[in-house]
Design an enzyme around this catalytic site. Structure first.
Site, short mmCIF file in Angstrom:
data_model
loop_
_atom_site.label_atom_id
_atom_site.label_comp_id
_atom_site.label_asym_id
_atom_site.label_seq_id
_atom_site.Cartn_x
_atom_site.Cartn_y
_atom_site.Cartn_z
N SER A 159 1.14 -0.92 -0.12
CA SER A 159 -0.13 0.38 -0.04
C SER A 159 0.90 1.41 -0.28
O SER A 159 1.71 1.39 -0.91
CB SER A 159 -0.98 -0.19 0.82
OG SER A 159 -1.70 1.06 1.28
N ARG A 229 -12.11 5.99 10.07
CA ARG A 229 -10.91 4.53 10.14
C ARG A 229 -12.60 3.60 9.88
O ARG A 229 -12.06 2.20 8.65
CB ARG A 229 -10.69 4.57 11.56
CG ARG A 229 -10.39 2.65 11.73
CD ARG A 229 -9.08 2.46 11.08
NE ARG A 229 -8.32 1.42 11.10
CZ ARG A 229 -7.30 1.14 10.18
NH1 ARG A 229 -6.81 1.30 9.39
NH2 ARG A 229 -7.30 -0.50 10.62
N ASP A 322 -9.03 -7.45 -4.33
CA ASP A 322 -8.59 -6.38 -4.04
C ASP A 322 -9.35 -4.87 -4.97
O ASP A 322 -8.82 -4.68 -5.97
CB ASP A 322 -6.79 -6.17 -3.65
CG ASP A 322 -6.24 -4.80 -3.70
OD1 ASP A 322 -7.24 -3.36 -3.28
OD2 ASP A 322 -5.59 -4.46 -3.12
N HIS A 355 -7.40 -5.73 0.00
CA HIS A 355 -6.62 -4.72 0.26
C HIS A 355 -5.83 -5.35 1.27
O HIS A 355 -3.89 -6.06 1.21
CB HIS A 355 -7.13 -3.74 0.38
CG HIS A 355 -5.93 -2.93 0.24
ND1 HIS A 355 -4.46 -2.81 -0.80
CD2 HIS A 355 -4.90 -1.69 1.19
CE1 HIS A 355 -4.16 -1.99 -0.06
NE2 HIS A 355 -4.21 -1.43 1.07
#
Length: 382
Positions: A159, A229, A322, A355
């Site tokens: 990432s 979040r 992902d 992901h």
């Protein structure tokens, strides 16, 4: 009670801190201006070889930190990449010297917007300078030199970590023999920028954000940060993963339909949001997501000149489910590197976990990393 390390763990570890730049000799920032002093929290695992040719730098993702493997005294959980790093694991610490550092702009020991500005003796807040990917890399490079390493056997990250690796290897190919770019992007799409924009708006619209001065006022934008979040976490998992884990299960404590936590998946996201408050700072979330937004290294004139002159061995990995940084992102990186004559290996890994797969012990993923790193070490031995 101290945690008993599992087999293959590096065991008990300590996070160290070093000052790499000072007010007199500050970090020169990509956008102009300077930052100093700059402190960096880091951990190392394994032993540096006499020729300093077995060093691997691990770059963490958006909300990671220096603690990638092993256990801190009394901690309930190991480091965030403990399944990958340790004796006998793909990053075998009996053979590799592994370095992991908290990013500048972060909030786990390295200088960031929640640090105290020595010029004012107050928290930087929004007076902290905007950062770019090259600023993160500049600090990584300073740390490797501090540790006696001038050429890495490999740099790897997932990432945002993969973006750091890409920038580092493009700009300084003589310093990175092998670059492993995992579940990453060379340029965020409008959708990805939009996700981060909503997360930042949730934080900044929280009344307790206080124009970034929440620390001085003794408050914290808990609601905004937890919402940011929760939303981000949805993008880290695939629909299949959420369906397999939760489906439409009701929350066990639900009494009757309403607007509280009625479903198990809602409880899970609420927990993720609340747990995040214990370990991350809202300002770091703003600053590091902005670094990602502006990352676009291939758009720069001459971006590939250095690696054309000094090729790097590349491994680019994506995960089939992902949808945050899907396989199209990785293929763009691969095509661009191949046009520059780079030796590139690419694989799309089958995984149902989206992901977040790059953080998990997915067998074909770990097998691919192991084979690539074993070959890299064998080439050094030859």
């Amino acid at each position: 009670m101290a945690q008993t390390p599992e087999a293959g763990s590096v065991g008990s570890v300590v996070t160290s801190t070093v000052r790499l730049f000072t007010a007199e000799e500050p970090l020169q920032l990509e956008q102009g201006g300077t930052l100093g002093p700059v402190d960096v929290a880091y951990e190392t695992y394994g032993t540096l070889s006499p020729r300093a040719d077995n060093a691997v730098f691990v770059c963490h993702a958006l909300t990671g930190d220096a603690h990638a493997a092993g256990y801190h005294e009394g901690a309930k959980r190991p480091g965030w990449w403990d399944n990958l790093i340790g004796p006998g694991k793909p990053l075998d610490t009996d053979r590799f010297f592994v370095i992991s550092a908290n990013l500048i702009g972060g909030c786990q020991g390295s200088t960031g917007p929640s640090s105290v500005d020595p010029a004012t003796d107050e928290v930087y807040g929004l007076d902290f300078p905007l950062l770019r990917m090259r600023d993160l890399v500049a600090v990584h490079r300073a740390l490797t030199r501090h540790l006696g390493v001038h050429r890495l056997l490999a740099a790897l990250g997932g990432s945002l970590g993969g973006m750091q690796v890409l920038q580092w290897a493009l700009d300084y190919p003589d310093e990175v023999a092998n670059a492993l770019v995992i579940a990453a992007s060379s340029r965020l799409t409008a959708q990805n920028i939009a996700f981060s924009a909503v997360a930042r708006r949730a934080i900044m619209a929280d009344p307790r954000f206080a124009s970034g001065r929440y620390a001085a006022e003794g408050v914290n934008p808990d609601t905004g940060l937890s919402i940011a979040r929760m939303m981000a976490h949805i993008t880290y998992l695939s629909e299949d993963a959420l369906t397999e884990k939760f489906g439409r299960q009701p929350h066990p404590e639900r009494r009757e339909p309403g607007f509280g936590i009625d479903f198990a998946v809602e409880s899970y996201l609420d927990h993720q949001g609340q747990a995040f408050l214990e370990r991350f700072d809202a300002l770091s979330y703003l600053y590091l997501t902005r670094v990602m937004d502006y990352f676009d290294p291939f758009a720069e004139p001459g971006a590939l000149d250095a690696v054309r002159a000094s090729p790097v061995n590349w491994l680019v990995l994506s995960f089939a489910t992902d949808w945050r940084f899907g396989t199209d992102h990785s293929r763009r990186i691969v095509r661009t590197l191949e046009r520059a004559g780079q030796p590139v290996s690419f694989r799309e890994i089958p995984s149902t976990w989206g992901h977040d797969s790059f953080l998990l012990a997915v067998e074909p993923y770990h097998a691919t990393l192991r084979a690539f790193l074993d070959r890299a070490l064998a080439e050094v031995a030859r």
